[in-house]
Design an enzyme around this catalytic site. Structure first.
Site, PDB file in Angstrom:
ATOM      1  N   ARG A   1     -97.560  -7.018 -41.421  1.00  0.00           N
ATOM      2  CA  ARG A   1     -96.795  -8.242 -41.662  1.00  0.00           C
ATOM      3  C   ARG A   1     -95.609  -7.962 -42.579  1.00  0.00           C
ATOM      4  NH1 ARG A   1    -101.955  -7.975 -42.922  1.00  0.00           N
ATOM      5  NH2 ARG A   1    -102.684  -8.203 -45.032  1.00  0.00           N
TER       6      ARG A   1
ATOM      7  N   ASP B   1    -100.516 -14.231 -51.568  1.00  0.00           N
ATOM      8  CA  ASP B   1    -101.858 -14.740 -51.843  1.00  0.00           C
ATOM      9  C   ASP B   1    -101.954 -15.257 -53.268  1.00  0.00           C
ATOM     10  OD1 ASP B   1    -103.153 -14.167 -49.363  1.00  0.00           O
ATOM     11  OD2 ASP B   1    -103.331 -12.065 -49.951  1.00  0.00           O
TER      12      ASP B   1
ATOM     13  N   ASP C   1     -96.814 -11.043 -47.190  1.00  0.00           N
ATOM     14  CA  ASP C   1     -98.135 -11.611 -47.410  1.00  0.00           C
ATOM     15  C   ASP C   1     -98.147 -12.132 -48.839  1.00  0.00           C
ATOM     16  OD1 ASP C   1    -100.844 -12.251 -46.946  1.00  0.00           O
ATOM     17  OD2 ASP C   1    -101.496 -10.372 -47.849  1.00  0.00           O
TER      18      ASP C   1
ATOM     19  N   ARG D   1     -93.478 -14.317 -40.795  1.00  0.00           N
ATOM     20  CA  ARG D   1     -94.885 -13.954 -40.662  1.00  0.00           C
ATOM     21  C   ARG D   1     -95.545 -14.800 -39.588  1.00  0.00           C
ATOM     22  NH1 ARG D   1     -99.939 -13.123 -44.628  1.00  0.00           N
ATOM     23  NH2 ARG D   1    -101.419 -12.716 -42.969  1.00  0.00           N
TER      24      ARG D   1
END
Length: 178
Positions: free
Chosen positions: A98, A103, A101, A88
Site C-alpha cells: 500500500r 493506524d 497505512d 489506498r
C-alpha cells in the site's frame, strides 16, 4: 507535557511500501497536521520487512505523536479518508502492499473495543516495526491494557522481522521537523 484542555494525546503509525515511500510519509504527515492536530514529535524512519504477507517491496515506517481535539471515531474516519485520498485501496481478508497505512496506536489511555475501532491497537505489542519507532518517541508511555511501558513491550517482543533505520531524525537532512 502540558496539553490544552480538550486535547488528546494520540500516537499513530505511518507506513508505505509502494511508489515514493518517503514522499508518501511526508504527504501523510502534512495532511495529519492540517486535518488531525498539532504534530508533537516524530520518530526516525525505519525500513522494515512486510508483516503478515510476502512482498518484494520493503516498508518505510514511523511513529508520530499528535495532540488533537478529534474523538477516536472521528480520528479513524479522518485517517481512512486520508488513506483513500492518497490512493489506498483496502482489500478484504488480508494484508497487501500500500502507498500509505495510517493506524491509531494509542489514544490517551483509552481502551475501546468496538466492531470498527479497537484501542490500543490490538497488535501494537507484537510488531517490531511499530514498537521500535514508538519507543523512540514514547519509551515510558504505558500500554493501558498490558500495563507495561513501550520500552518493556519492545524488549519482550518476539517478532523476528528486520527493522533498520532508514533516516535518523537527528540527521540534518531529515525532512520531518516537528
Amino acid at each position: 507535557m502540558d496539553f490544552t484542555v480538550g486535547m488528546s494525546r494520540v500516537f499513530l503509525s505511518l507506513g508505505s511500501n509502494k511508489g515514493d515511500r518517503l514522499g508518501a510519509l511526508g504527504s501523510a504527515l502534512g495532511k495529519l497536521e492540517a486535518l488531525v492536530g498539532r504534530v508533537i514529535s516524530v520518530s526516525s524512519v525505519y525500513e522494515t520487512e512486510p508483516w503478515g504477507f510476502i512482498s518484494d517491496q520493503q516498508f518505510l515506517n514511523m511513529a508520530v505523536e499528535i495532540e488533537s481535539i478529534l474523538g477516536p471515531e472521528q480520528l479513524l474516519e479522518v485517517l481512512l479518508s486520508i488513506e483513500k485520498e492518497m490512493g489506498r485501496v483496502r482489500l478484504q481478508g488480508g494484508y497487501a502492499s500500500r502507498l500509505i497505512d495510517l493506524d491509531i496506536l494509542l489514544y490517551d489511555d483509552q481502551v475501546i473495543e468496538r466492531e470498527f475501532i479497537q484501542l490500543p491497537h490490538p497488535r501494537l505489542h507484537i510488531r517490531k516495526f511499530v514498537l521500535i519507532p514508538l519507543a523512540e518517541i514514547a519509551p515510558g508511555h504505558f500500554h493501558p491494557v498490558l500495563r507495561k511501558t513501550i520500552s518493556e513491550l519492545m524488549q519482550e517482543c518476539d517478532d523476528q522481522t528486520q527493522v533498520t533505520c532508514f533516516m535518523d531524525r537527528s540527521h540534518p537532512e531529515f525532512k520531518f521537523k516537528y
